[in-house]
Design a protein around this motif. Structure first.
Motif, PDB file in Angstrom:
ATOM      1  N   LEU A 109       0.827  -1.206   0.000  1.00  0.00           N
ATOM      2  CA  LEU A 109       0.000   0.000   0.000  1.00  0.00           C
ATOM      3  C   LEU A 109       0.863   1.258   0.000  1.00  0.00           C
ATOM      4  O   LEU A 109       0.483   2.275  -0.553  1.00  0.00           O
ATOM      5  CB  LEU A 109      -0.918   0.008   1.218  1.00  0.00           C
ATOM      6  N   ASP A 110       2.039   1.164   0.645  1.00  0.00           N
ATOM      7  CA  ASP A 110       2.935   2.315   0.668  1.00  0.00           C
ATOM      8  C   ASP A 110       3.413   2.683  -0.731  1.00  0.00           C
ATOM      9  O   ASP A 110       3.844   3.811  -0.964  1.00  0.00           O
ATOM     10  CB  ASP A 110       4.167   2.022   1.543  1.00  0.00           C
ATOM     11  N   SER A 111       3.372   1.724  -1.660  1.00  0.00           N
ATOM     12  CA  SER A 111       3.885   1.968  -3.004  1.00  0.00           C
ATOM     13  C   SER A 111       2.780   2.349  -3.985  1.00  0.00           C
ATOM     14  O   SER A 111       3.062   2.658  -5.138  1.00  0.00           O
ATOM     15  CB  SER A 111       4.608   0.712  -3.522  1.00  0.00           C
ATOM     16  N   ILE A 112       1.536   2.285  -3.540  1.00  0.00           N
ATOM     17  CA  ILE A 112       0.404   2.613  -4.419  1.00  0.00           C
ATOM     18  C   ILE A 112      -0.009   4.058  -4.176  1.00  0.00           C
ATOM     19  O   ILE A 112      -0.260   4.457  -3.048  1.00  0.00           O
ATOM     20  CB  ILE A 112      -0.791   1.678  -4.147  1.00  0.00           C
ATOM     21  N   LYS A 119      -9.357   1.957  -3.541  1.00  0.00           N
ATOM     22  CA  LYS A 119     -10.793   1.734  -3.341  1.00  0.00           C
ATOM     23  C   LYS A 119     -11.226   0.396  -3.936  1.00  0.00           C
ATOM     24  O   LYS A 119     -11.984  -0.356  -3.311  1.00  0.00           O
ATOM     25  CB  LYS A 119     -11.591   2.871  -3.986  1.00  0.00           C
ATOM     26  N   TRP A 120     -10.754   0.096  -5.141  1.00  0.00           N
ATOM     27  CA  TRP A 120     -11.136  -1.166  -5.785  1.00  0.00           C
ATOM     28  C   TRP A 120     -10.649  -2.356  -4.975  1.00  0.00           C
ATOM     29  O   TRP A 120     -11.386  -3.336  -4.779  1.00  0.00           O
ATOM     30  CB  TRP A 120     -10.545  -1.236  -7.193  1.00  0.00           C
ATOM     31  N   ILE A 121      -9.416  -2.290  -4.488  1.00  0.00           N
ATOM     32  CA  ILE A 121      -8.833  -3.387  -3.705  1.00  0.00           C
ATOM     33  C   ILE A 121      -9.674  -3.674  -2.467  1.00  0.00           C
ATOM     34  O   ILE A 121      -9.996  -4.818  -2.166  1.00  0.00           O
ATOM     35  CB  ILE A 121      -7.378  -3.041  -3.321  1.00  0.00           C
ATOM     36  N   TYR A 122     -10.072  -2.607  -1.750  1.00  0.00           N
ATOM     37  CA  TYR A 122     -10.834  -2.794  -0.514  1.00  0.00           C
ATOM     38  C   TYR A 122     -12.298  -3.138  -0.790  1.00  0.00           C
ATOM     39  O   TYR A 122     -12.873  -4.001  -0.125  1.00  0.00           O
ATOM     40  CB  TYR A 122     -10.715  -1.548   0.363  1.00  0.00           C
ATOM     41  N   ARG A 128      -7.417  -5.390   4.109  1.00  0.00           N
ATOM     42  CA  ARG A 128      -7.624  -5.668   5.527  1.00  0.00           C
ATOM     43  C   ARG A 128      -7.064  -4.506   6.336  1.00  0.00           C
ATOM     44  O   ARG A 128      -6.401  -3.629   5.805  1.00  0.00           O
ATOM     45  CB  ARG A 128      -6.975  -6.973   5.928  1.00  0.00           C
ATOM     46  N   LYS A 129      -7.328  -4.492   7.631  1.00  0.00           N
ATOM     47  CA  LYS A 129      -6.899  -3.384   8.469  1.00  0.00           C
ATOM     48  C   LYS A 129      -5.376  -3.285   8.487  1.00  0.00           C
ATOM     49  O   LYS A 129      -4.668  -4.280   8.421  1.00  0.00           O
ATOM     50  CB  LYS A 129      -7.437  -3.538   9.889  1.00  0.00           C
ATOM     51  N   ILE A 130      -4.912  -2.050   8.588  1.00  0.00           N
ATOM     52  CA  ILE A 130      -3.474  -1.768   8.524  1.00  0.00           C
ATOM     53  C   ILE A 130      -3.030  -1.168   9.847  1.00  0.00           C
ATOM     54  O   ILE A 130      -3.714  -0.313  10.423  1.00  0.00           O
ATOM     55  CB  ILE A 130      -3.181  -0.774   7.381  1.00  0.00           C
ATOM     56  N   ASN A 151     -12.478   2.908   8.339  1.00  0.00           N
ATOM     57  CA  ASN A 151     -12.047   2.061   9.464  1.00  0.00           C
ATOM     58  C   ASN A 151     -11.023   0.997   9.084  1.00  0.00           C
ATOM     59  O   ASN A 151     -10.953  -0.058   9.721  1.00  0.00           O
ATOM     60  CB  ASN A 151     -13.269   1.398  10.129  1.00  0.00           C
ATOM     61  N   TRP A 152     -10.234   1.271   8.056  1.00  0.00           N
ATOM     62  CA  TRP A 152      -9.152   0.342   7.709  1.00  0.00           C
ATOM     63  C   TRP A 152      -7.846   0.740   8.383  1.00  0.00           C
ATOM     64  O   TRP A 152      -6.909  -0.050   8.459  1.00  0.00           O
ATOM     65  CB  TRP A 152      -8.950   0.305   6.190  1.00  0.00           C
ATOM     66  N   PHE A 153      -7.784   1.959   8.852  1.00  0.00           N
ATOM     67  CA  PHE A 153      -6.590   2.459   9.531  1.00  0.00           C
ATOM     68  C   PHE A 153      -7.036   3.356  10.664  1.00  0.00           C
ATOM     69  O   PHE A 153      -7.827   4.287  10.459  1.00  0.00           O
ATOM     70  CB  PHE A 153      -5.708   3.241   8.551  1.00  0.00           C
ATOM     71  N   GLN A 154      -6.565   3.062  11.872  1.00  0.00           N
ATOM     72  CA  GLN A 154      -6.980   3.834  13.039  1.00  0.00           C
ATOM     73  C   GLN A 154      -5.898   4.847  13.396  1.00  0.00           C
ATOM     74  O   GLN A 154      -4.717   4.514  13.464  1.00  0.00           O
ATOM     75  CB  GLN A 154      -7.231   2.903  14.238  1.00  0.00           C
ATOM     76  N   VAL A 155      -6.321   6.074  13.634  1.00  0.00           N
ATOM     77  CA  VAL A 155      -5.370   7.137  13.960  1.00  0.00           C
ATOM     78  C   VAL A 155      -5.187   7.227  15.468  1.00  0.00           C
ATOM     79  O   VAL A 155      -6.110   7.562  16.198  1.00  0.00           O
ATOM     80  CB  VAL A 155      -5.846   8.496  13.420  1.00  0.00           C
ATOM     81  N   LEU A 156      -4.001   6.904  15.904  1.00  0.00           N
ATOM     82  CA  LEU A 156      -3.595   7.058  17.292  1.00  0.00           C
ATOM     83  C   LEU A 156      -2.281   7.821  17.295  1.00  0.00           C
ATOM     84  O   LEU A 156      -1.594   7.892  16.282  1.00  0.00           O
ATOM     85  CB  LEU A 156      -3.402   5.695  17.966  1.00  0.00           C
TER      86      LEU A 156
END
Length: 263
Positions: A109-112, A119-122, A128-130, A151-156
């Motif tokens: 994902l870092d390279s896309i 969006k299509w992938i998910y 899945r969650k990252i 909700n695929w990536f949570q910001v903390l």
């Protein structure tokens, strides 16, 4: 140049001409192990050497081909195909998805940098969650926003501090930091703020403090600040200024000379 490119596409998009050309090249290059048209069956090879027209043609005519390894492996170059020709990637993936092993999509994902692709992938059920992302100066902030808001990536605060504690791989642009700021749980507690300050002093990340400090809770108590930090890094200037103005350093005698120097 456009005429040459158009002529090239016209010739090599013609299956009969392509076969004749590859056969002739194979004949004159026989002792150099050249490939004939039907010999080229490795999708990884075609992506690596940018033979995308050839790959598209072989998909169109149902040629036998194969893939090696995981479709989402960076070493196999599929992230390059996603960024170069996403529609072609979808065709390759849908045709060969059962030939692949684990779908470790999050590894690339870092390279896309293609929001439509993410969006299509998910939305196709392959994501899945990252836990962690690496950013570059070219990272698309709308991809981060999409992952957070779905909700695929949570910001903390830990999401940002992982680079601070472990490595310095990411480059945080103002646009990326703004997305984090908009979705960060607030206020950032006293203990979290202290961890951010100490972490950034040791491993400076430009602009991160400026974006996060307005989210700190009020009335943070004084704490011990180690002298072991990058005292000459300009990114630490606003942090040291903050510590002095808020009287947060239990022993600030060593900070003032550093502050004056940076100022």
């Amino acid at each position: 140049m456009n005429k040459i490119d158009g002529l090239y596409r016209f010739i090599f998009n013609n299956v009969i001409l392509s076969r004749k050309i590859f056969a002739y090249v194979h004949k004159i290059q026989y002792y150099r192990r050249s490939l004939r048209y039907d010999d080229i069956v490795d999708i990884n090879w075609m992506i690596k050497y940018n033979h995308l027209s050839l790959l598209r043609e072989k998909l169109n005519n149902g040629s036998t081909m194969f893939v090696k390894g995981d479709v989402f492996s960076i070493s196999n170059g599929y992230h390059l195909l996603i960024n170069k020709d996403f529609e072609l990637f979808k065709r390759v993936f849908e045709r060969y998805k059962y030939d692949f092993g684990s779908l470790e999509l999050f590894d690339i994902l870092d390279s896309i940098n293609n929001l439509e692709a993410v969006k299509w992938i998910y939305e196709s059920g392959y994501g899945r969650k990252i836990q962690h992302l690496v950013f570059t100066k070219d990272s698309n902030p709308e991809i981060l926003r999409y992952l957070i808001e779905n909700n695929w990536f949570q910001v903390l605060h830990d999401s940002l501090l992982k680079d601070v504690r472990v490595s310095k791989k990411s480059t945080y642009t103002p646009e990326i930091l703004q997305v984090f700021k908009e979705h960060m749980s607030t206020p950032i507690t006293s203990e979290q703020a202290k961890e951010i300050i100490v972490g950034l002093l040791k491993n400076p990340i430009p602009l991160m403090f400026e974006y996060l400090s307005p989210l700190f809770q009020e009335n943070i108590g004084p704490f011990e600040v180690s002298k072991d930090f990058h005292s000459s890094h300009l990114s630490n200037y606003p942090i040291i200024e903050y510590l002095i103005e808020k009287k947060l350093c239990q022993d600030e005698s060593f900070l003032k000379p550093i502050y004056d120097k940076l100022k």
